[in-house]
Design an enzyme around this catalytic site. Structure first.
Site, PDB file in Angstrom:
ATOM      1  N   ASP A 187       0.821  -1.212   0.000  1.00 26.18           N
ATOM      2  CA  ASP A 187       0.000   0.000   0.000  1.00 26.18           C
ATOM      3  C   ASP A 187       0.861   1.270   0.000  1.00 26.18           C
ATOM      4  O   ASP A 187       0.480   2.283  -0.590  1.00 26.18           O
ATOM      5  CB  ASP A 187      -0.928  -0.002   1.217  1.00 26.18           C
ATOM      6  CG  ASP A 187      -2.050  -1.034   1.076  1.00 26.18           C
ATOM      7  OD1 ASP A 187      -2.248  -1.542  -0.038  1.00 26.18           O
ATOM      8  OD2 ASP A 187      -2.716  -1.322   2.086  1.00 26.18           O
ATOM      9  N   GLY A 188       2.024   1.220   0.653  1.00 22.60           N
ATOM     10  CA  GLY A 188       2.915   2.375   0.660  1.00 22.60           C
ATOM     11  C   GLY A 188       3.404   2.713  -0.742  1.00 22.60           C
ATOM     12  O   GLY A 188       3.490   3.888  -1.126  1.00 22.60           O
TER      13      GLY A 188
ATOM     14  N   GLU B 208      -4.210  10.441   3.758  1.00 24.68           N
ATOM     15  CA  GLU B 208      -4.420  11.434   4.795  1.00 24.68           C
ATOM     16  C   GLU B 208      -3.268  12.419   4.894  1.00 24.68           C
ATOM     17  O   GLU B 208      -2.150  12.146   4.445  1.00 24.68           O
ATOM     18  CB  GLU B 208      -4.633  10.791   6.171  1.00 24.68           C
ATOM     19  CG  GLU B 208      -3.391  10.226   6.825  1.00 24.68           C
ATOM     20  CD  GLU B 208      -3.029   8.828   6.410  1.00 24.68           C
ATOM     21  OE1 GLU B 208      -1.822   8.595   6.167  1.00 24.68           O
ATOM     22  OE2 GLU B 208      -3.910   7.962   6.334  1.00 24.68           O
TER      23      GLU B 208
ATOM     24  N   TYR C 278      -4.611   5.183   9.033  1.00 25.19           N
ATOM     25  CA  TYR C 278      -4.208   5.801  10.301  1.00 25.19           C
ATOM     26  C   TYR C 278      -5.421   6.305  11.085  1.00 25.19           C
ATOM     27  O   TYR C 278      -5.516   6.140  12.303  1.00 25.19           O
ATOM     28  CB  TYR C 278      -3.244   6.949   9.987  1.00 25.19           C
ATOM     29  CG  TYR C 278      -2.498   7.546  11.155  1.00 25.19           C
ATOM     30  CD1 TYR C 278      -2.525   6.977  12.418  1.00 25.19           C
ATOM     31  CD2 TYR C 278      -1.727   8.702  10.976  1.00 25.19           C
ATOM     32  CE1 TYR C 278      -1.827   7.536  13.472  1.00 25.19           C
ATOM     33  CE2 TYR C 278      -1.019   9.259  12.018  1.00 25.19           C
ATOM     34  CZ  TYR C 278      -1.066   8.689  13.268  1.00 25.19           C
ATOM     35  OH  TYR C 278      -0.374   9.253  14.299  1.00 25.19           O
TER      36      TYR C 278
ATOM     37  N   SER D 187      -7.117   3.627  13.005  1.00 25.00           N
ATOM     38  CA  SER D 187      -6.338   3.227  14.187  1.00 25.00           C
ATOM     39  C   SER D 187      -6.548   4.188  15.355  1.00 25.00           C
ATOM     40  O   SER D 187      -6.337   3.816  16.510  1.00 25.00           O
ATOM     41  CB  SER D 187      -4.846   3.174  13.835  1.00 25.00           C
ATOM     42  OG  SER D 187      -4.596   2.243  12.813  1.00 25.00           O
TER      43      SER D 187
END
Length: 297
Positions: free
Chosen positions: A74-75, A150, A192, A195
């Site tokens: 995903d990065g 984000e 993020y 989380s």
């Protein structure tokens, strides 16, 4: 079909995966174009790529490209955004990483994925992005930066909280006393922000979510806003600067720098192969609704 290929060159399986990918592409008489760093690594690893063309920036990608292939996790997919930008080139993520929420095609299924593409058995999921602007120049970045997941503000070199003053369309909202603040797109709502207690937002929803990071206030909760709103932020704290992350990129800003975040004027065209969907990925990768009572007898 002309395919731009970008990959995470430090991944131990990268060259093996690239060899397999190129084999599938050549077998269908398609045209691969490698990102310059990936090309150099492939060449030094002994892959037969000497005759291939390369690209090194968004300016090298025009409307002659049919597909942008991201190989990694995903990065890597998130870093692909800075190449694709507003070109409209559809993006497909091939997963050789861990979770693979955005890069949701497994490497062993790449041949099948190509067949789906060639036979138009796919849909385009338009993913919104957010744009960051600052009122002061920053050595680490130009005045405008984009993010697919984000933009997160966080403390730097301190265990003390920061204060994030927030305005929505120039109307004062709140001062968050927290470790930071996340401004997330629907795509980023499963990252993020999730989380930190943020909600999951369906990708087609025209919204953003503001999620505080460890707020020192029981009343500070995630807030969903329309994505046509402009968010303005100003940070203060005990340290003279703070961090801003845009997906995988980190930037340092001085306190009192005024930041503006708004929806970008373009989308990323993410490929969803036939039989795949956001909700299926939720169930498969995040175990959404996992309950032994749901198991078929």
């Amino acid at each position: 079909m002309k395919i731009a290929i970008f990959g995470y060159v430090k991944h131990p399986e990268m060259m093996t995966s690239l060899t397999s990918v190129l084999g599938s592409i050549y077998a269908r008489q398609l045209k691969p174009i490698l990102e310059k760093e990936l090309y150099a690594e492939a060449l030094s690893s002994g892959l037969d790529v000497a005759n291939l063309q390369t690209f090194s920036s968004a300016e090298d990608l025009d409307d002659s490209f049919d597909l942008f292939l991201s190989i990694g996790g995903d990065g890597t997919f998130l870093r692909s955004v800075n190449f694709v930008r507003d070109s409209g080139i559809p993006v497909l993520g091939l997963n050789i990483g861990r979770l693979g929420f955005l890069a949701n095609v497994q490497k062993e299924n790449f041949g099948q994925a190509l067949e789906c593409l060639l036979n138009s058995r796919y849909a385009i999921s338009k993913r919104s992005l957010i744009l960051l602007e600052s009122d002061l120049p920053c050595e680490e970045a130009p005045r405008q930066q984009i993010a697919l997941n984000e933009i997160a503000l966080s403390r730097r070199k301190t265990t003390s909280m920061i204060t994030v003053e927030t305005w929505l369309n120039d109307e004062y909202l709140n001062a968050y006393w927290a470790d930071g603040l996340i401004i997330s797109t629907p795509t980023g709502s499963t990252g993020y922000s999730l989380s930190c207690g943020g909600p999951v937002i369906s990708p087609e929803t025209r919204a953003l979510v503001l999620t505080p990071i460890a707020p020192h206030n029981l009343n500070a909760r995630p807030l969903i806003i329309p994505d046509n709103m402009t968010v303005k932020l100003k940070v203060s704290g005990r340290e003279p600067s703070y961090l801003v992350s845009l997906d995988a990129k980190m930037i340092t800003f001085a306190n009192e720098t005024s930041l503006t975040i708004k929806k970008a004027p373009f989308y990323i065209n993410m490929i969803e192969l036939q039989g795949e969907s956001f909700y299926k990925t939720l169930r498969k990768k995040l175990l959404w609704g996992e309950d032994k009572r749901n198991l078929k007898q």
